[in-house]
Design a protein around this motif. Structure first.
Motif, PDB file in Angstrom:
ATOM      1  N   ASN A 424       0.814  -1.208   0.000  1.00 34.59           N
ATOM      2  CA  ASN A 424       0.000   0.000   0.000  1.00 34.59           C
ATOM      3  C   ASN A 424       0.855   1.269   0.000  1.00 34.59           C
ATOM      4  OD1 ASN A 424      -1.361  -2.352   1.300  1.00 34.59           O
ATOM      5  ND2 ASN A 424      -3.148  -1.015   1.192  1.00 34.59           N
ATOM      6  N   ARG A 425       1.857   1.298   0.870  1.00 34.80           N
ATOM      7  CA  ARG A 425       2.731   2.484   0.913  1.00 34.80           C
ATOM      8  C   ARG A 425       3.538   2.627  -0.365  1.00 34.80           C
ATOM      9  NH1 ARG A 425       3.099   4.855   5.938  1.00 34.80           N
ATOM     10  NH2 ARG A 425       2.369   3.593   7.711  1.00 34.80           N
ATOM     11  N   SER A 426       3.919   1.501  -0.962  1.00 30.98           N
ATOM     12  CA  SER A 426       4.703   1.575  -2.192  1.00 30.98           C
ATOM     13  C   SER A 426       3.899   2.172  -3.340  1.00 30.98           C
ATOM     14  CB  SER A 426       5.198   0.178  -2.585  1.00 30.98           C
ATOM     15  OG  SER A 426       6.063  -0.338  -1.601  1.00 30.98           O
ATOM     16  N   VAL A 427       2.601   1.887  -3.376  1.00 32.55           N
ATOM     17  CA  VAL A 427       1.745   2.482  -4.406  1.00 32.55           C
ATOM     18  C   VAL A 427       1.764   3.995  -4.286  1.00 32.55           C
ATOM     19  CG1 VAL A 427      -0.636   2.704  -5.214  1.00 32.55           C
ATOM     20  CG2 VAL A 427       0.262   0.457  -4.578  1.00 32.55           C
ATOM     21  N   ILE A 428       1.596   4.490  -3.069  1.00 32.63           N
ATOM     22  CA  ILE A 428       1.615   5.939  -2.846  1.00 32.63           C
ATOM     23  C   ILE A 428       2.984   6.505  -3.204  1.00 32.63           C
ATOM     24  CG2 ILE A 428       1.305   7.755  -1.149  1.00 32.63           C
ATOM     25  CD1 ILE A 428      -1.246   6.204  -1.869  1.00 32.63           C
ATOM     26  N   GLY A 429       4.041   5.804  -2.813  1.00 32.92           N
ATOM     27  CA  GLY A 429       5.379   6.271  -3.131  1.00 32.92           C
ATOM     28  C   GLY A 429       5.636   6.360  -4.620  1.00 32.92           C
ATOM     29  N   ARG A 523       3.033   0.264 -12.789  1.00 29.06           N
ATOM     30  CA  ARG A 523       3.825  -0.694 -12.023  1.00 29.06           C
ATOM     31  C   ARG A 523       2.891  -1.762 -11.479  1.00 29.06           C
ATOM     32  NH1 ARG A 523       7.691   0.627  -6.730  1.00 29.06           N
ATOM     33  NH2 ARG A 523       8.309  -1.539  -6.326  1.00 29.06           N
ATOM     34  N   THR A 524       3.433  -2.937 -11.233  1.00 23.54           N
ATOM     35  CA  THR A 524       2.655  -4.033 -10.629  1.00 23.54           C
ATOM     36  C   THR A 524       3.370  -4.537  -9.378  1.00 23.54           C
ATOM     37  OG1 THR A 524       3.760  -5.748 -11.921  1.00 23.54           O
ATOM     38  CG2 THR A 524       1.807  -4.723 -12.903  1.00 23.54           C
ATOM     39  N   TRP A 525       2.583  -5.132  -8.470  1.00 33.66           N
ATOM     40  CA  TRP A 525       3.122  -5.714  -7.247  1.00 33.66           C
ATOM     41  C   TRP A 525       2.488  -7.087  -7.023  1.00 33.66           C
ATOM     42  CZ3 TRP A 525       1.830  -0.623  -7.721  1.00 33.66           C
ATOM     43  CH2 TRP A 525       2.788   0.334  -7.373  1.00 33.66           C
ATOM     44  N   ASN A 534      -2.244  -3.787  -9.783  1.00 35.01           N
ATOM     45  CA  ASN A 534      -1.832  -3.001 -10.946  1.00 35.01           C
ATOM     46  C   ASN A 534      -2.122  -1.526 -10.716  1.00 35.01           C
ATOM     47  OD1 ASN A 534      -1.203  -5.392 -12.484  1.00 35.01           O
ATOM     48  ND2 ASN A 534      -3.398  -5.643 -12.817  1.00 35.01           N
ATOM     49  N   LEU A 535      -1.099  -0.702 -10.940  1.00 34.50           N
ATOM     50  CA  LEU A 535      -1.262   0.748 -10.861  1.00 34.50           C
ATOM     51  C   LEU A 535      -1.266   1.307 -12.284  1.00 34.50           C
ATOM     52  CD1 LEU A 535      -1.388   3.368  -9.187  1.00 34.50           C
ATOM     53  CD2 LEU A 535       1.125   3.402  -9.232  1.00 34.50           C
TER      54      LEU A 535
END
Length: 854
Positions: A424-429, A523-525, A534-535
């Motif tokens: 979750n934090r990585s998406v915001i970052g 980006r994907t995680w 998926n973002l």
């Protein structure tokens, strides 16, 4: 001398201080044990906050943000603070969380730490109440068993309002108990004020707190009236008034929203909950059947055995049986007077009755009953003095603690330390790194417990409020629009989560995002559950911000910003939509800037009257549409930026043909200062025969300012409110802070100061005030409208409504009478007249209106 309590002797003066310190040490040990369990859980668990938790965290961090800019002598600041929680979820828990955010930073764990404070309050209040009603032993045992209860332990390691509600309700019960059994009239008066404040705090936590506040107040007032104890009845009324005064600043600011969300919550329990209702036997047995979950079965069994033995012994003694249970070694049965039993039982029964009548029967909602129940049960538990019983009750405590902790750390809800971290934090970052000078809104097309709009919004707020998140695609009819409205979206493969009634819209939204040529996966995680997050990012965004060298802005001169270029078709057709691109340069003045764009006929007006006419065509908006983040941390005041806005332009359909030239005024939203901006001439020709673009830029029109002013505000004059509020609900998802309302308010206020009484601008200004729940502003605007257009009955109806909202029924009656004179069958007129009659305490008139079908 023996005490009236169980034959226990009063402590001597020499032993009293020692016992106080012993009790404090025991209470601290009880609190420390529960705190250790909570801290271990937080240390192990890596799961993101779920739906409700994410919403509470977002509200808490919003309160933190407002309090960082505290202006205690500014009424507007207080209104801003209270509006952050203008719903059934009051501000109390969030306000207590703010110091933890300030001291330790904003995060889920830091928010949960506030429960350690509430646990200390709960332990102290339970002990004090139990001691005041029965004995210090009852207080100690009740405090310990309360924190040992499984559901309370679960709530303590989570961030919801239920744990804090339990603590605050218990403080209220403690204050009421000391008031109800006070001896001195003066002390009773002071205690009435005290419990009134605590009752107000209960309601400040959540509106459902009224279910805990009403039963004891009704009981105290009823008993005082039956006994004709008028002074005590007056003190109960005094406490009730104090409770109302305590919540009034918050409630009066957003009372309509508070009431409506409370009613919606009740309707939610009917539509979406499978809980049995009060018209069934199962509904009345729901809470008694769930007592083992609330108290834990070993402790409940222990209490049941104790009370069973006491009841059997009492019956045997009452019948003078030759055989009694003396082998239990019961103390002398000098139990408390009947009133000391009726008081906690009246509270329990009253709350149980109200919650049983309610539709939403989540067990955690009745958690504040738990300490009072344990006080009653522990009176029986500690009354048995048999040595074997003492070992037995400690065995029950140990077994209950073992079962609770093992279930907590080893059950289905165990800490997710073995499944890896969630991104979750990585998406915001990733979003912040890609667009560091914008505050984007992330559209969420997934709704799982770990990834949802609520917790993503919190993580965005924790990142210095640089990202917001909203669930879009709520309606099948608007899902395609939602897929074009934002620049960032989050989707997920595999399990999509709980959608319920919005599932169809979510499917269309996800498909539109995946197939749009404008969108690409940023980006994907990989997720711990085996799926992929998926973002998505729009390839050409409407707003682009580029840092530039300070020397590049030397040509700006004294102007706050510079308009470098405007690209638009040379000839445009009235009523059609055309792409337009503005390029601006500036520094610190960009972010707080509103640009007032006026398209004026090229030929000058020939008369003074014509020169005073309003501009026939305006395109006002905030620079960067209000999403600029050019003053974020790390940006120096000397840093300059170039902002490119790719928007749309739509001249009014009735615009006379001919050439028009652009005139630009910069309005600083913080200071209110307006500055004319010089630029190269920008000229368009209005031609009814001009070519129309074949295809509008997808996602290009984000100008909520213009949409609001031209499409929504005019509906006020015809009373079309339902379409207005539907559209407001939709576009508010696109602008999470509803900043477009502030933009319209400031721009229209400035323009009306230059050209007063312009009706369409007045309607736009009025609607912004209404939606921002600014009663005085809405009244002033509508008073002007009724002077400019006095023959429109809807104007008087709206004026009556805002007077009622502002608690001015006398003025409202005047407006409603005029509305009825012009058009007696106006929709909602009879309802508003009924509300007005109630506010004026004209009950006969209100009853008459209700009987007539209002």
């Amino acid at each position: 001398m023996k005490s009236w309590l169980f034959g226990l002797r009063h402590p001597t003066p020499a032993t009293q201080p020692r016992r106080v310190w012993i009790d404090i040490a025991l209470l601290f040990g009880i609190w420390a044990l529960s705190a250790i369990v909570t801290l271990i859980w937080l240390r192990l668990d890596h799961t993101p906050p779920a739906w409700d938790q994410g919403d509470h965290l977002s509200r808490a961090i919003a309160h933190w943000r407002v309090l960082q800019q505290a202006r205690p002598f500014d009424g507007d600041w207080w209104q801003t603070l209270w509006m952050e929680s203008a719903s059934k979820r009051g501000p109390l828990t969030y306000l207590f969380t703010v110091p933890f955010f300030t001291a330790f930073g904003a995060g889920f764990d830091q928010a949960v730490w506030v429960n350690l404070w509430f646990a200390a309050v709960l332990v102290g209040a339970t002990y004090a109440t139990g001691r005041r009603l029965f004995s210090r032993q009852v207080g100690l045992w009740a405090a310990g068993l309360t924190l040992l209860s499984p559901l309370l332990i679960t709530m303590q390691r989570d961030y919801l309002q239920d744990f804090s509600m339990t603590a605050v309700v218990m403080v209220m019960v403690m204050a009421m108990t000391y008031f109800w059994f006070a001896k001195r009239p003066l002390g009773m008066g002071l205690l009435a004020v005290l419990w009134g404040i605590t009752a107000g705090l209960v309601l400040l936590n959540r509106t459902s707190g009224v279910f805990f506040v009403l039963p004891p107040i009704v009981w105290m007032l009823g008993v005082a009236l039956v006994r004709r104890q008028w002074q005590q009845a007056a003190q109960v009324l005094l406490g009730s008034v104090v409770a109302g005064l305590t919540i009034w600043p918050w409630f009066s600011t957003g009372w309509l929203m508070i009431i409506s969300t409370t009613l919606e919550s009740n309707a939610y329990g009917v539509v979406y909950s499978d809980d049995p209702q009060a018209n069934t036997l199962a509904g009345w047995l729901f809470y008694p059947q769930r007592l083992p979950e609330l108290l834990s079965w070993p402790l409940l069994t222990m209490a049941a055995i104790a009370w069973g033995l006491l009841i059997v012994d009492a019956l045997l003694r009452w019948r003078n049986a030759p055989i009694t249970l003396d082998w239990l070694r019961l103390d002398e049965q000098r139990w408390a007077s009947l009133s000391r039993w009726i008081w906690p039982l009246a509270f329990i029964v009253g709350v149980y009755f109200l919650f049983t009548l309610g539709t939403n029967k989540r067990l955690r909602f009745v958690l504040p009953l738990l300490p009072v129940i344990w006080i009653v049960l522990c009176q029986g538990v500690v009354s048995i003095r048999h040595r074997g019983w003492r070992w037995g009750r400690w065995l029950a405590v140990g077994l209950s603690f073992y079962l609770t902790v093992s279930q907590l750390f080893g059950g289905a809800a165990r800490p997710q330390y073995a499944q890896g971290d969630w991104p979750n934090r990585s998406v915001i970052g990733e979003m912040v790194a890609t667009a560091p000078y914008l505050r984007p809104n992330l559209g969420i097309a997934v709704n799982t417990a770990e990834v949802n709009a609520f917790n993503m919004n919190f993580y965005g707020a924790a990142a210095d409020f640089q990202v917001f998140a909203r669930q879009v695609g709520l309606s099948l009819e608007t899902a395609v629009q939602d897929a074009q409205a934002l620049d960032w979206y989050l989707t997920k493969t595999g399990e999509q989560g709980a959608y319920g009634s919005i599932e169809a819209g979510q499917q269309v939204l996800a498909e539109a995002i995946a197939t749009s040529p404008e969108m690409a996966i940023q980006r994907t995680w990989p997720l711990p559950d085996g799926s992929t997050l998926n973002l998505h990012h729009r390839q050409q965004t409407p707003i682009t911000v580029r840092p530039i060298e300070p020397e590049s802005t030397a040509a700006i001169g004294d102007d706050p910003v510079r308009l470098l270029d405007v690209q638009v078709a040379e000839q445009i057709k009235p009523g059609a939509t055309y792409p337009i691109t503005y390029t601006w340069q500036g520094g610190a003045a960009l972010e707080p800037g509103l640009v007032l764009l006026t398209w004026k006929p090229e030929s000058p007006a020939s008369t003074a009257e014509q020169q005073s006419d309003r501009p026939v065509w305006i395109s006002d908006h905030a620079l960067g549409l209000g999403y600029l983040n050019t003053r974020s941390a790390g940006v120096t005041e000397a840093q300059a930026f170039e902002v490119e806005e790719r928007l749309t332009l739509q001249p009014p359909e009735n615009l006379p043909p001919g050439p028009y030239q652009l005139e630009v005024t910069y309005l600083n939203r913080e200071t209110g200062e307006a500055t004319a901006i010089a630029s190269d001439p920008v000229r368009v020709v209005i031609d009814p025969q001009a070519a129309v673009p074949e295809r509008e830029r997808e996602g290009g029109d984000r100008d909520l300012f213009t949409f609001f002013r031209r499409e929504m505000a005019p509906k006020l004059q015809t009373g079309e409110l339902d379409p207005v509020f539907f559209e407001v609900g939709r576009i508010n998802q696109y602008d999470p802070q509803q900043d477009y309302l502030n933009q319209v308010e400031q721009a229209m206020t400035y323009r009306l100061s230059q050209v007063p009484n312009q009706l369409d601008w007045l309607y736009a200004l009025t609607l912004t005030y209404v939606l921002q729940q600014d009663g005085p502003g809405a009244i002033a605007a509508l008073e002007t409208i009724t002077q400019v257009a006095p023959d429109n009955a809807y104007n008087w109806l709206h004026l009556g409504f805002v007077y009622l909202y502002s608690w001015q029924p006398g003025q409202a009656r005047r407006a409603l009478v005029e509305a009825e004179r012009q058009q007696p069958n106006l929709p909602n007129l009879a309802l508003l007249k009924t509300v007005n009659a109630v506010m004026e305490l004209n009950i006969p008139e209100a009853i008459r209106l209700l009987r007539s079908g209002a």
